[in-house]
Scaffold this active site. Structure first.
Site, mmCIF file in Angstrom:
data_model
loop_
_atom_site.group_PDB
_atom_site.id
_atom_site.type_symbol
_atom_site.label_atom_id
_atom_site.label_comp_id
_atom_site.label_asym_id
_atom_site.label_seq_id
_atom_site.Cartn_x
_atom_site.Cartn_y
_atom_site.Cartn_z
ATOM 1 N N GLY A 52 0.792 -1.218 0.000
ATOM 2 C CA GLY A 52 0.000 0.000 0.000
ATOM 3 C C GLY A 52 0.826 1.271 0.000
ATOM 4 N N HIS A 53 0.154 2.382 -0.248
ATOM 5 C CA HIS A 53 0.794 3.693 -0.343
ATOM 6 C C HIS A 53 1.485 4.069 0.969
ATOM 7 C CE1 HIS A 53 -3.277 4.412 1.207
ATOM 8 N NE2 HIS A 53 -2.759 5.420 1.868
ATOM 9 N N ASN A 54 2.609 4.762 0.823
ATOM 10 C CA ASN A 54 3.420 5.282 1.941
ATOM 11 C C ASN A 54 4.134 4.200 2.739
ATOM 12 O OD1 ASN A 54 2.306 7.764 1.232
ATOM 13 N ND2 ASN A 54 0.769 7.694 2.852
ATOM 14 N N THR A 55 3.979 2.959 2.383
ATOM 15 C CA THR A 55 4.621 1.883 3.136
ATOM 16 C C THR A 55 6.132 1.921 2.937
ATOM 17 O OG1 THR A 55 2.735 0.397 3.252
ATOM 18 C CG2 THR A 55 4.884 -0.636 3.206
ATOM 19 N N SER A 100 0.845 3.085 4.785
ATOM 20 C CA SER A 100 1.614 3.686 5.881
ATOM 21 C C SER A 100 2.121 2.674 6.897
ATOM 22 C CB SER A 100 0.779 4.763 6.591
ATOM 23 O OG SER A 100 0.391 5.765 5.670
#
EC number: 2.3.1.191
Length: 363
Positions: free
Chosen positions: A258-261, A278
């Site tokens: 997922g995004h920001n991970t 995240s």
């Protein structure tokens, strides 16, 4: 791809015994091995199949009695499976992508390609892309605007790399892998039922349907050196900052990041792992198949999560976890054993209640 047993052993730094001049042209399983292949009999139970095949030479474990197995030569490996890593690379004939730039590819004039780069048919290289020396871009690959890819990359057919991604050397993307798609980020005008349920641990209050507004992904994806992404895996770009994957990390098929991970160095994400946004994952972590990780969670270095583990809270370094919700493996196994005993315990309690009722003087 022909090699003598001696040449293979020398390349792998292993001991060769017997007639090391025997030439092999590949590897095979022991029971199906023809005379011109090297049998992969890396455990005693595998070696039982040698008699069914026609192998003259085999890779064996360090203490194996190769002569008793009827072989003419052998390569002895203290850790055969590790030796297989280098051997398989040595024997791999590749995918057969023709060298050079195919005339049916589309390369933007502002893109910069290094020396000896291959680009297959129907591939699209966008504006301001930089691709390092020796990279192989298979057919039907897309590399988006402003992306940078290091030396000796291998992008298999159908791989898609979005805009503004930064990728290190020796990157491998398998068929239909996607790096740099937008994150799954949506928000409602007022607090949604999901937000309320999370705060109250189940009660979403008066249900009220609301439309979802999309949050664009302004960040990119930054990937280190020696990273591999499996077929149909997806790595979302960040909302503001980049999603990051550390050096040496290997991502299996159908994995979602997922995004920001942020994923650390030399971590394994096995098939169908799903990581929400995240999340921070440390170095040398192993998430086995179908592990799920909730958003905004931290997983420390050297953590191992067994198959289908669901991570709902942060995990300190070094833990081995299992179950839903994730708990220490020994505690999970103890709980599981107790759960299996519940039907018997329930029957015993019912019998005890009957016995107590019969002995009650008030009856």
């Amino acid at each position: 791809m022909s090699h003598t047993v001696a040449e293979i052993a020398a390349a792998l730094g292993l001991e060769a015994v017997g007639d090391t001049s025997i030439v092999v042209e590949g590897v095979a399983e022991p029971a199906d091995c023809p005379p011109d292949r090297l049998a992969m009999a890396m455990k005693p139970e595998y070696a039982e199949g040698i008699a069914k095949g026609s192998a003259r030479a085999a890779m064996l474990w360090g203490e194996a009695d190769w002569q008793a197995l009827g072989l003419e030569a052998a390569i002895l490996a203290p850790r055969p499976r590790y030796a297989l890593s280098a051997l398989s690379a040595m024997m791999d004939p590749g995918q057969g992508y023709p060298a050079g730039i195919h005339p049916m590819s589309a390369i933007d004039p502002t893109a910069k390609l290094g020396r000896d780069v291959t680009v297959g048919p129907f591939s699209v290289i966008g504006a301001d892309v930089i691709i390092g020396d020796g990279a192989v871009i298979g057919p039907q690959v897309h590399v988006g605007w402003g992306t940078r890819i290091g030396d000796d990359a291998l992008l298999h057919a159908g791989a898609k790399i979005g805009a503004r991604c930064t990728i290190g050397d020796r990157f491998i993307a398998h068929f239909n892998a996607v790096v740099g798609n937008d994150g799954f980020s949506f928000v409602t005008p007022e607090a949604s039922g999901v937000e309320k349920a999370r705060e109250t641990l189940g009660d979403q209050g008066e249900a009220k349907g609301q439309p979802w507004a999309r949050i664009a992904s302004l960040g990119g994806v930054t990937i280190g050196d020696d990273v591999e992404v499996g077929a149909a895996a997806a790595i979302d770009r960040g909302t503001v900052r980049d999603t990051r994957i550390g050096d040496g990390t290997k991502i299996d098929n159908q994995v979602q990041v997922g995004h920001n991970t942020v994923v650390g160095r030399h971590t394994l994400l096995c098939g169908q792992v799903g990581i929400a946004g995240s999340v921070t994952i440390g170095d040398f972590v192993v998430l086995a198949g179908q592990v799920g990780v909730s958003d905004n969670i931290r997983i420390g270095d050297n953590v191992i999560c067994g198959g289908s583990t669901i991570v709902l809270s942060s995990i300190p370094a070094g833990r081995v976890m299992l179950g839903y919700p994730a708990m220490k493996m020994d505690q999970h196994l103890e709980t599981y054993k107790a759960l299996r005993r519940l039907p018997r315990l329930s029957r015993e309690v019912a019998e005890l209640r009957k016995a107590v009722s019969k002995e009650d003087p008030s009856d």
